[in-house]
Design an enzyme around this catalytic site. Structure first.
Site, PDB file in Angstrom:
ATOM      1  N   ASN A 110      35.143  47.883  35.164  1.00 32.21           N
ATOM      2  CA  ASN A 110      36.602  48.001  35.094  1.00 32.21           C
ATOM      3  C   ASN A 110      37.115  49.089  36.039  1.00 32.21           C
ATOM      4  O   ASN A 110      36.494  50.142  36.175  1.00 32.21           O
ATOM      5  CB  ASN A 110      37.033  48.303  33.656  1.00 32.21           C
ATOM      6  CG  ASN A 110      36.562  47.230  32.705  1.00 32.21           C
ATOM      7  OD1 ASN A 110      36.191  46.132  33.131  1.00 32.21           O
ATOM      8  ND2 ASN A 110      36.529  47.555  31.425  1.00 32.21           N
ATOM      9  N   HIS A 117      32.913  49.296  40.319  1.00 31.83           N
ATOM     10  CA  HIS A 117      33.841  48.558  41.184  1.00 31.83           C
ATOM     11  C   HIS A 117      35.061  49.395  41.595  1.00 31.83           C
ATOM     12  O   HIS A 117      36.080  48.852  42.031  1.00 31.83           O
ATOM     13  CB  HIS A 117      34.270  47.249  40.500  1.00 31.83           C
ATOM     14  CG  HIS A 117      33.135  46.307  40.308  1.00 31.83           C
ATOM     15  ND1 HIS A 117      33.202  45.231  39.446  1.00 31.83           N
ATOM     16  CD2 HIS A 117      31.891  46.285  40.832  1.00 31.83           C
ATOM     17  CE1 HIS A 117      32.037  44.581  39.468  1.00 31.83           C
ATOM     18  NE2 HIS A 117      31.233  45.199  40.293  1.00 31.83           N
ATOM     19  N   CYS A 139      40.254  56.824  58.355  1.00 34.69           N
ATOM     20  CA  CYS A 139      39.553  58.125  58.249  1.00 34.69           C
ATOM     21  C   CYS A 139      38.782  58.272  56.938  1.00 34.69           C
ATOM     22  O   CYS A 139      38.080  59.250  56.735  1.00 34.69           O
ATOM     23  CB  CYS A 139      40.571  59.265  58.376  1.00 34.69           C
ATOM     24  SG  CYS A 139      41.622  59.424  56.920  1.00 34.69           S
ATOM     25  N   GLU A 185      32.871  35.900  22.888  1.00 38.95           N
ATOM     26  CA  GLU A 185      32.198  34.583  22.890  1.00 38.95           C
ATOM     27  C   GLU A 185      30.849  34.701  23.584  1.00 38.95           C
ATOM     28  O   GLU A 185      30.602  35.679  24.293  1.00 38.95           O
ATOM     29  CB  GLU A 185      33.083  33.585  23.646  1.00 38.95           C
ATOM     30  CG  GLU A 185      33.311  34.026  25.081  1.00 38.95           C
ATOM     31  CD  GLU A 185      34.509  33.360  25.742  1.00 38.95           C
ATOM     32  OE1 GLU A 185      34.930  33.867  26.789  1.00 38.95           O
ATOM     33  OE2 GLU A 185      35.023  32.376  25.175  1.00 38.95           O
TER      34      GLU A 185
END
Ligand code: BV8
Length: 246
Positions: free
Chosen positions: A103, A120, A131, A214
């Protein structure tokens, strides 16, 4: 909420020395962050290749920035949920504890987790593509925003087709290989290389537990799985840890 914790898992909770928790969009769902592949998932409305790739940014930086600003505005208004707080609490009960997340919403830090591997990136951070300078500016004078060096700023997140930060990735696989207990929370287990962490932990002898609304691509590598809301299940497990290790 009552959940069944089998004897084997209880022993692991009591004796584990090193624990890894790896989270995805599902852990933030109860805070109001849209997931990617769920009913109201982002990928239901938007196409990743149009918004979360370098090519997309080169093609249309305005569109990409508008999408990240839209998500930033959502994330600014929301708070961590009991799932985030339970994970922050859990860290206190184990000698070695590592939180890894896919996340970019910074909610784990807001919940008090200090040592977080953000595989991430971080949606509230900007990086200059010229730069490399990093900043946390918001409310830009112009769009797409520019760095002082004149270079284009981009959200400091990892886009599809881009390598993850090497040190973070290496550390994530190291702790997964050496942990006794691995929790996979709120992730569909589709995006690589993050989806390889639970199987890596299992192959190296860890007890792997999935907490997800699930069944997923990862359920088959788990020793135990709880299919329900992480904001309801995690506090129950942490309560049990307190009883066993408090
Ligand atoms: C790379 C940041 C080197 C940006 C993101 C091998 C095989 C196939 C493909 C590949 C491969 N290796 C690499 C690839 C390509 C690609 C990939 O994996 N593609 C997938 C789609 C097949 N990977 C990459 O490009 C990575 N880079 O590998 O570079 C390279 C390059 C090219 C080729 C080879 C190697 C970079 C990946 C990172 C991309 N950036 N985010 C941004 O956010 O804008 S990914 C983004 O999507 C998130 O960070 C997250 O990782 C992913 C979404 O997954 P989840 O978090 O799992 O969310 P999802 O919605 O899917 O599932 C949520 C789950 O929660 C559901 O199961 C739901 O049931 C559950 N849930 C819902 N509510 C709750 C709940 N659970 C509990 N409680 C609830 N309340």
């Amino acid at each position: 909420m009552k959940i069944d914790i089998p004897q084997r898992f209880l022993e692991i909770l009591k004796n584990a020395g090193s624990v890894v928790v790896s989270t995805g969009a599902g852990v933030s769902a109860e805070s109001g962050v849209p997931t990617f592949r769920g009913e109201d998932g982002l990928w239901k409305k938007f196409r990743p290749e149009e918004l979360a790739t370098v090519e997309a940014f080169q093609r249309n930086p305005q569109l990409v920035w508008e999408w990240y600003q839209y998500r930033r505005d959502i994330i600014k208004k929301i708070k961590p949920n009991p799932g985030h707080y339970a994970i922050a609490d859990m860290a206190k009960y184990f000698d070695k504890f590592q939180l890894i997340t896919q996340n970019v919403d910074v909610l784990h830090r807001q919940a008090g987790s200090t040592d977080v591997i953000e595989l991430h990136g971080n949606i509230r951070r900007n990086k200059c593509i010229k730069c490399g300078k990093i900043n946390y500016d918001e409310g830009f004078a112009q769009f797409p925003p520019l760095c002082g060096c004149g270079g284009r700023l981009r959200p400091d997140v990892v886009w599809f087709g881009e390598m993850l930060p090497e040190d973070d990735l290496e550390k994530a696989f190291d702790v997964s290989r050496s942990c006794d207990l691995f929790f996979s929370v709120g992730t569909s287990g589709i995006v690589q290389p993050a989806a390889s962490l639970p199987p890596t932990a299992r192959q190296n002898g860890a007890f792997v537990v999935e907490i997800n609304l699930e069944p997923t691509e990862l359920t088959f590598v788990t020793n135990e799985h709880y299919h329900g809301k992480s904001g309801e299940i995690l506090p129950v497990i942490v309560e049990k840890i307190k009883q066993l290790r408090g």
